[in-house]
Design a protein around this motif. Structure first.
Motif, short mmCIF file in Angstrom:
data_model
loop_
_atom_site.label_atom_id
_atom_site.label_comp_id
_atom_site.label_asym_id
_atom_site.label_seq_id
_atom_site.Cartn_x
_atom_site.Cartn_y
_atom_site.Cartn_z
N ASP A 254 -4.20 3.42 5.86
CA ASP A 254 -3.84 3.43 7.27
C ASP A 254 -2.40 3.84 7.54
OD1 ASP A 254 -6.37 2.66 8.02
OD2 ASP A 254 -5.91 0.52 8.02
N GLU A 255 -1.54 3.74 6.56
CA GLU A 255 -0.14 4.13 6.76
C GLU A 255 0.53 4.33 5.41
OE1 GLU A 255 2.19 1.04 8.66
OE2 GLU A 255 0.73 -0.46 8.07
N ASN A 256 1.81 4.72 5.46
CA ASN A 256 2.55 4.98 4.22
C ASN A 256 1.77 5.97 3.35
OD1 ASN A 256 4.62 4.74 2.35
ND2 ASN A 256 3.66 3.01 1.31
N PHE A 257 1.35 7.07 3.96
CA PHE A 257 0.45 8.00 3.30
C PHE A 257 1.17 8.76 2.18
CE2 PHE A 257 -1.15 7.53 7.65
CZ PHE A 257 -2.45 7.11 7.38
N PRO A 258 0.58 8.79 0.98
CA PRO A 258 1.17 9.55 -0.11
C PRO A 258 0.76 11.02 -0.05
CG PRO A 258 -0.80 8.47 -0.89
CD PRO A 258 -0.64 8.08 0.57
N GLU A 259 1.18 11.79 -1.01
CA GLU A 259 0.76 13.19 -1.10
C GLU A 259 -0.75 13.26 -1.28
OE1 GLU A 259 2.61 16.00 -0.73
OE2 GLU A 259 4.15 14.58 -0.07
N PRO A 260 -1.39 14.33 -0.79
CA PRO A 260 -2.84 14.46 -0.94
C PRO A 260 -3.32 14.30 -2.38
CG PRO A 260 -2.03 16.11 0.58
CD PRO A 260 -0.82 15.44 0.02
N ALA A 261 -2.54 14.77 -3.34
CA ALA A 261 -2.95 14.67 -4.75
C ALA A 261 -3.09 13.22 -5.19
CB ALA A 261 -1.94 15.40 -5.64
N VAL A 262 -2.24 12.35 -4.63
CA VAL A 262 -2.34 10.92 -4.97
C VAL A 262 -3.63 10.33 -4.43
CG1 VAL A 262 -1.25 8.67 -4.68
CG2 VAL A 262 0.17 10.70 -5.05
N LEU A 263 -3.97 10.67 -3.19
CA LEU A 263 -5.22 10.19 -2.61
C LEU A 263 -6.42 10.73 -3.39
CD1 LEU A 263 -4.46 10.55 1.22
CD2 LEU A 263 -4.48 8.45 -0.14
N GLU A 264 -6.35 11.98 -3.79
CA GLU A 264 -7.44 12.56 -4.58
C GLU A 264 -7.58 11.84 -5.91
OE1 GLU A 264 -6.80 16.77 -4.85
OE2 GLU A 264 -6.58 16.99 -2.68
N GLY A 265 -6.44 11.43 -6.49
CA GLY A 265 -6.49 10.67 -7.74
C GLY A 265 -7.16 9.31 -7.54
N GLU A 266 -6.88 8.67 -6.40
CA GLU A 266 -7.51 7.38 -6.12
C GLU A 266 -9.02 7.55 -5.91
OE1 GLU A 266 -5.26 5.37 -2.94
OE2 GLU A 266 -4.40 4.22 -4.59
N LEU A 267 -9.41 8.65 -5.27
CA LEU A 267 -10.84 8.91 -5.09
C LEU A 267 -11.52 9.11 -6.45
CD1 LEU A 267 -10.63 11.28 -2.00
CD2 LEU A 267 -11.76 9.05 -2.05
N GLU A 268 -10.85 9.78 -7.38
CA GLU A 268 -11.40 9.97 -8.71
C GLU A 268 -11.54 8.63 -9.43
OE1 GLU A 268 -12.79 12.40 -10.58
OE2 GLU A 268 -12.87 13.35 -8.61
N ALA A 269 -10.54 7.76 -9.26
CA ALA A 269 -10.61 6.43 -9.89
C ALA A 269 -11.78 5.62 -9.32
CB ALA A 269 -9.29 5.69 -9.67
N ILE A 270 -12.02 5.78 -8.02
CA ILE A 270 -13.14 5.10 -7.37
C ILE A 270 -14.47 5.61 -7.94
CG2 ILE A 270 -14.41 4.95 -5.19
CD1 ILE A 270 -11.63 4.76 -3.82
N ARG A 271 -14.60 6.92 -8.08
CA ARG A 271 -15.82 7.49 -8.67
C ARG A 271 -16.02 6.98 -10.09
NH1 ARG A 271 -13.50 12.25 -6.23
NH2 ARG A 271 -14.62 12.83 -4.31
N GLY A 272 -14.91 6.90 -10.84
CA GLY A 272 -15.00 6.41 -12.21
C GLY A 272 -15.44 4.97 -12.28
N ALA A 273 -14.94 4.14 -11.36
CA ALA A 273 -15.32 2.72 -11.34
C ALA A 273 -16.81 2.57 -11.04
CB ALA A 273 -14.49 1.97 -10.31
N VAL A 274 -17.32 3.39 -10.12
CA VAL A 274 -18.75 3.34 -9.79
C VAL A 274 -19.58 3.77 -10.99
CG1 VAL A 274 -20.57 4.32 -8.34
CG2 VAL A 274 -18.38 3.63 -7.32
N GLU A 275 -19.19 4.86 -11.64
CA GLU A 275 -19.94 5.37 -12.79
C GLU A 275 -19.95 4.34 -13.93
OE1 GLU A 275 -18.06 9.02 -13.74
OE2 GLU A 275 -18.79 10.07 -11.93
#
Length: 440
Positions: free
Chosen positions: A251-272
């Motif tokens: 919601d705030e303190n937004f990082p660079e897009p690459a950081v958010l993409e990294g978090e999305l990858e970590a989320i996918r990894g946790a689900v897998e």
């Protein structure tokens, strides 16, 4: 329930980045920030590409003692239609208290506050959910919230409370694993036990978010990286059921897009990771599914509403108006929550009315917190901004002929009437006359 995949919370500050992110199957937008007749171009482009957009409401207050407001339900339904959403989500929380039901002033929290896990609160919540379901054009899912405080005398665990809610109403569940972590740190509740008690087949999708710990209290900030314990809870959930969708909230303190993409990858990894062990649990869960009786009629809720209303009004008044702490609550923890509410008010008012921090400069936050201490919010944030500015002008806190006072007065006059001051007939006539005189 349709498969959503991996998503991210759409916010104006990262709209361009979200459009360019690879692997985004869907997004979620705060419903109250979307105008049905003027959808942001970014959301329109995402929809054109086939990206699902789900409105996420924050102001219904389904866990409050009053029945849901018809106007708010209508507005939420309009946003569903405008976005072509397959479902809509809200929170299991109360956001206001007082009013006619308790013969006390109506107070706004400006935040999602926990409902007590009692029979009274469950009966009221079930009726409120049914009212909302009847008014909305698509299925409703409700989210468990993070809590800094615990109600005394609770009769159920979070898992039991959510199970009964889904059992009695058929409502879907939006499970926020970050909120389960928050309640683990702040209330000593075991996330694994909560997941074991949930009706997993009712899950619509999952939220993942970051936060921070200070003095033993976890703050669900949505402004920090997702920590490993939250990902571990997501893995546990995925080992029990295949979540239809998982979404990253920021919601705030937004990082660079690459950081958010990294978090999305970590989320996918946790689900897998969780999916590897799910087959055994699926087999065990299948034997237990099917016993739910949806739509069970609850007892008359009016007495329960009044009891719940009185309890919520007393708590909210202690948090925002400085009245005595109700019996059974942790005074220290209530103080933490009270300061957090005031801080959030200052932040949101600064975003809703960015001219105020610009006019007041570094003095804005301290001035607003001092104001908030004795002035509870009784309307929305825009009303709060006007009231704050009016208070400063009346209290003589600003230099009489100083720049800040002049600019604040102009700002307040422009917005305090039913129409902007610059658009009022008398002002337009005066300005037209002045232009004529200047050109003579």
């Amino acid at each position: 329930m349709e498969r959503l995949g991996t998503g991210i919370g759409w916010r104006p500050e990262i709209a361009d980045a979200v459009e360019r992110m690879p692997g985004i199957d869907w997004v979620e937008a705060v419903a109250e920030n979307v105008c049905p007749g003027h959808l942001p171009e970014s959301l329109q482009r995402l929809r054109t590409r086939g990206v699902t957009v789900i409105p996420h409401g924050v102001s219904l207050g389904l866990g409050g003692a009053d029945r849901p407001d018809e106007g708010r339900l209508t507005a939420l339904a309009e946003r569903v239609e405008a976005l072509g959403a397959p479902l809509v989500t809200e929170h299991i929380a109360f956001v206001r208290a007082g009013g006619p039901l308790t013969a006390s002033p109506l107070l706004e929290a400006g935040h999602l506050l926990p409902v007590p896990r009692t029979r009274d609160a469950l009966d009221v919540l079930c009726e409120n959910v049914r009212i909302a379901q009847d008014a909305l054009p698509v299925p409703l899912a409700v989210e468990n919230i993070a809590a800094l405080i615990a109600w005394p005398g609770e009769e159920m665990t979070e898992g039991q409370f959510l199970y009964e809610l889904a059992d009695r109403t058929g409502v879907r569940l939006l499970i926020d694993v970050a909120n389960l972590h928050t309640n683990h740190v702040n209330r000593g509740e075991d996330p694994a036990k909560a997941l074991a008690e949930l009706p997993l087949e009712a899950i619509a999708y999952v939220h993942v978010a970051g936060g921070f710990e200070r003095d033993g209290v976890w703050h669900d900030s949505h402004a920090h990286p997702v920590p490993n314990p939250v990902l571990d809870i997501l893995t546990d959930l995925a080992s029990r059921v295949s979540p239809p969708g998982v979404l990253l909230e920021r919601d705030e303190n937004f990082p660079e897009p690459a950081v958010l993409e990294g978090e999305l990858e970590a989320i996918r990894g946790a689900v897998e990771k969780g999916e590897k062990g799910r087959a055994i649990r699926d087999e065990a869960a299948a034997e237990a599914v099917g016993a739910a009786v949806v739509g069970t009629v609850a007892p008359a809720t009016d007495p329960a509403r009044q009891r719940l209303g009185l309890a919520q009004a007393a708590l909210l008044s202690a948090l925002v108006a400085g009245t005595p702490v109700p019996e059974g609550f942790d005074r220290v923890r209530l103080g933490v929550q009270s300061r957090a509410l005031a801080g959030k008010r200052a932040d949101v008012v600064g975003k809703v009315a960015p001219e105020l921090p610009e006019i007041l400069g570094d003095a804005y936050r301290a001035a607003f917190l001092a104001y908030a201490h004795g002035h509870p919010m009784t309307g929305g944030y825009r009303r709060d901004a006007l009231d704050f500015a009016g208070h400063l002008l009346l209290a003589g806190r600003l230099e009489e002929e100083g720049r800040a006072r002049r600019e604040l007065r102009e700002w307040w006059l422009e917005r305090s009437g039913p129409v902007p001051r610059s658009q009022r007939p008398a002002v337009r006539v005066a300005r037209a006359a002045r232009r004529v005189l200047l050109h003579r």
